[in-house]
Design a protein around this motif. Structure first.
Motif, PDB file in Angstrom:
ATOM      1  N   UNK A  40       7.254  43.978  44.520  1.00 42.63           N
ATOM      2  CA  UNK A  40       6.515  42.780  44.126  1.00 42.63           C
ATOM      3  C   UNK A  40       7.370  41.525  44.291  1.00 42.63           C
ATOM      4  N   UNK A  41       8.644  41.634  43.935  1.00 46.09           N
ATOM      5  CA  UNK A  41       9.532  40.476  44.072  1.00 46.09           C
ATOM      6  C   UNK A  41       9.740  40.103  45.537  1.00 46.09           C
ATOM      7  N   UNK A  42       9.848  41.109  46.406  1.00 53.85           N
ATOM      8  CA  UNK A  42       9.993  40.835  47.838  1.00 53.85           C
ATOM      9  C   UNK A  42       8.743  40.146  48.365  1.00 53.85           C
ATOM     10  N   UNK A  43       7.571  40.633  47.952  1.00 48.75           N
ATOM     11  CA  UNK A  43       6.310  40.022  48.391  1.00 48.75           C
ATOM     12  C   UNK A  43       6.188  38.584  47.875  1.00 48.75           C
ATOM     13  N   UNK A  44       6.561  38.364  46.627  1.00 48.11           N
ATOM     14  CA  UNK A  44       6.526  37.017  46.053  1.00 48.11           C
ATOM     15  C   UNK A  44       7.469  36.083  46.818  1.00 48.11           C
ATOM     16  N   UNK A  45       8.633  36.578  47.172  1.00 47.18           N
ATOM     17  CA  UNK A  45       9.592  35.772  47.944  1.00 47.18           C
ATOM     18  C   UNK A  45       9.026  35.409  49.302  1.00 47.18           C
ATOM     19  N   UNK A  46       8.311  36.342  49.937  1.00 47.11           N
ATOM     20  CA  UNK A  46       7.684  36.049  51.238  1.00 47.11           C
ATOM     21  C   UNK A  46       6.634  34.944  51.096  1.00 47.11           C
ATOM     22  N   UNK A  47       5.804  35.059  50.061  1.00 49.75           N
ATOM     23  CA  UNK A  47       4.774  34.030  49.845  1.00 49.75           C
ATOM     24  C   UNK A  47       5.406  32.662  49.572  1.00 49.75           C
ATOM     25  N   UNK A  48       6.474  32.641  48.806  1.00 49.51           N
ATOM     26  CA  UNK A  48       7.146  31.362  48.533  1.00 49.51           C
ATOM     27  C   UNK A  48       7.748  30.784  49.805  1.00 49.51           C
ATOM     28  N   UNK A  49       8.284  31.631  50.663  1.00 43.84           N
ATOM     29  CA  UNK A  49       8.818  31.161  51.940  1.00 43.84           C
ATOM     30  C   UNK A  49       7.737  30.563  52.817  1.00 43.84           C
ATOM     31  N   UNK A  50       6.553  31.220  52.853  1.00 39.17           N
ATOM     32  CA  UNK A  50       5.437  30.691  53.639  1.00 39.17           C
ATOM     33  C   UNK A  50       4.959  29.353  53.075  1.00 39.17           C
ATOM     34  N   UNK A  51       4.882  29.264  51.751  1.00 41.05           N
ATOM     35  CA  UNK A  51       4.457  28.010  51.129  1.00 41.05           C
ATOM     36  C   UNK A  51       5.460  26.899  51.409  1.00 41.05           C
ATOM     37  N   UNK A  52       6.732  27.201  51.353  1.00 41.72           N
ATOM     38  CA  UNK A  52       7.769  26.208  51.653  1.00 41.72           C
ATOM     39  C   UNK A  52       7.656  25.731  53.092  1.00 41.72           C
ATOM     40  N   UNK A  53       7.377  26.656  54.021  1.00 34.76           N
ATOM     41  CA  UNK A  53       7.221  26.277  55.424  1.00 34.76           C
ATOM     42  C   UNK A  53       6.029  25.337  55.595  1.00 34.76           C
ATOM     43  N   UNK A  54       4.902  25.676  54.925  1.00 37.65           N
ATOM     44  CA  UNK A  54       3.710  24.810  55.015  1.00 37.65           C
ATOM     45  C   UNK A  54       3.978  23.428  54.416  1.00 37.65           C
ATOM     46  N   UNK A  55       4.675  23.385  53.306  1.00 36.74           N
ATOM     47  CA  UNK A  55       4.978  22.089  52.684  1.00 36.74           C
ATOM     48  C   UNK A  55       5.898  21.254  53.569  1.00 36.74           C
ATOM     49  N   UNK A  56       6.856  21.874  54.204  1.00 40.03           N
ATOM     50  CA  UNK A  56       7.747  21.135  55.116  1.00 40.03           C
ATOM     51  C   UNK A  56       6.959  20.565  56.292  1.00 40.03           C
ATOM     52  N   UNK A  57       6.013  21.364  56.818  1.00 37.00           N
ATOM     53  CA  UNK A  57       5.182  20.857  57.911  1.00 37.00           C
ATOM     54  C   UNK A  57       4.333  19.677  57.447  1.00 37.00           C
ATOM     55  N   UNK A  58       3.809  19.763  56.230  1.00 38.18           N
ATOM     56  CA  UNK A  58       2.991  18.666  55.695  1.00 38.18           C
ATOM     57  C   UNK A  58       3.821  17.403  55.505  1.00 38.18           C
ATOM     58  N   UNK A  59       5.041  17.535  55.012  1.00 37.43           N
ATOM     59  CA  UNK A  59       5.915  16.377  54.838  1.00 37.43           C
ATOM     60  C   UNK A  59       6.255  15.773  56.195  1.00 37.43           C
ATOM     61  N   UNK A  60       6.511  16.630  57.181  1.00 36.54           N
ATOM     62  CA  UNK A  60       6.811  16.108  58.521  1.00 36.54           C
ATOM     63  C   UNK A  60       5.616  15.342  59.077  1.00 36.54           C
ATOM     64  N   UNK A  61       4.412  15.827  58.817  1.00 37.33           N
ATOM     65  CA  UNK A  61       3.209  15.125  59.264  1.00 37.33           C
ATOM     66  C   UNK A  61       3.076  13.781  58.557  1.00 37.33           C
ATOM     67  N   UNK A  62       3.316  13.759  57.268  1.00 40.05           N
ATOM     68  CA  UNK A  62       3.219  12.506  56.515  1.00 40.05           C
ATOM     69  C   UNK A  62       4.264  11.490  56.959  1.00 40.05           C
ATOM     70  N   UNK A  63       5.427  11.950  57.334  1.00 40.51           N
ATOM     71  CA  UNK A  63       6.479  11.021  57.783  1.00 40.51           C
ATOM     72  C   UNK A  63       6.132  10.369  59.111  1.00 40.51           C
ATOM     73  N   UNK A  64       5.287  11.034  59.902  1.00 43.58           N
ATOM     74  CA  UNK A  64       4.897  10.451  61.194  1.00 43.58           C
ATOM     75  C   UNK A  64       3.816   9.391  61.040  1.00 43.58           C
ATOM     76  N   UNK A  65       3.160   9.317  59.901  1.00 38.54           N
ATOM     77  CA  UNK A  65       2.112   8.321  59.685  1.00 38.54           C
ATOM     78  C   UNK A  65       2.722   6.924  59.572  1.00 38.54           C
TER      79      UNK A  65
END
Length: 105
Positions: A40-65
């Motif tokens: 369960x902890x490994x799965x939770x870590x994977x989900x957090x990694x995916x969420x972090x990747x999505x948030x970084x992409x969103x911040x990069x998009x906002x910085x281009x505005x």
């Protein structure tokens, strides 16, 4: 007893217990509950990694505005005002001078 040990140290001839590892090792002695928890902890870590990747992409998009049209002007005025009168004392003195009648007239 613990205060005496702190002050005078361990008594001679007293064997100290060996340190045990803080984390359990996976192997033959691992229980099914421990293995489920680790999975369960490994799965939770994977989900957090995916969420972090999505948030970084969103911040990069906002910085281009582009900035809002009045944002640059407001920042320039605030910076200029802070540099001219950082503590607001000049404005206070000027307000006091404006309210005080002139005795020289």
């Amino acid at each position: 007893m613990s205060e005496l040990i702190r002050c005078y140290g361990e008594p001679s001839g007293h064997a100290t217990p060996s340190a045990t590892p803080a984390t359990p090792t996976t192997g033959d002695d691992a229980t099914p509950a421990t293995e489920r928890l680790l999975a369960e902890l490994v799965e939770l870590t994977r989900h957090q990694g995916e969420e972090l990747r999505r948030l970084r992409e969103e911040v990069a998009t906002l910085r281009r505005l582009p900035p809002p049209p009045d944002q640059g002007e407001r920042m320039n005025n605030a910076t200029r005002d802070n540099n001219d009168d950082p503590n607001g004392l000049r404005a206070l003195v000027q307000a006091l001078r404006d309210d005080t009648p002139d005795d020289a007239d």
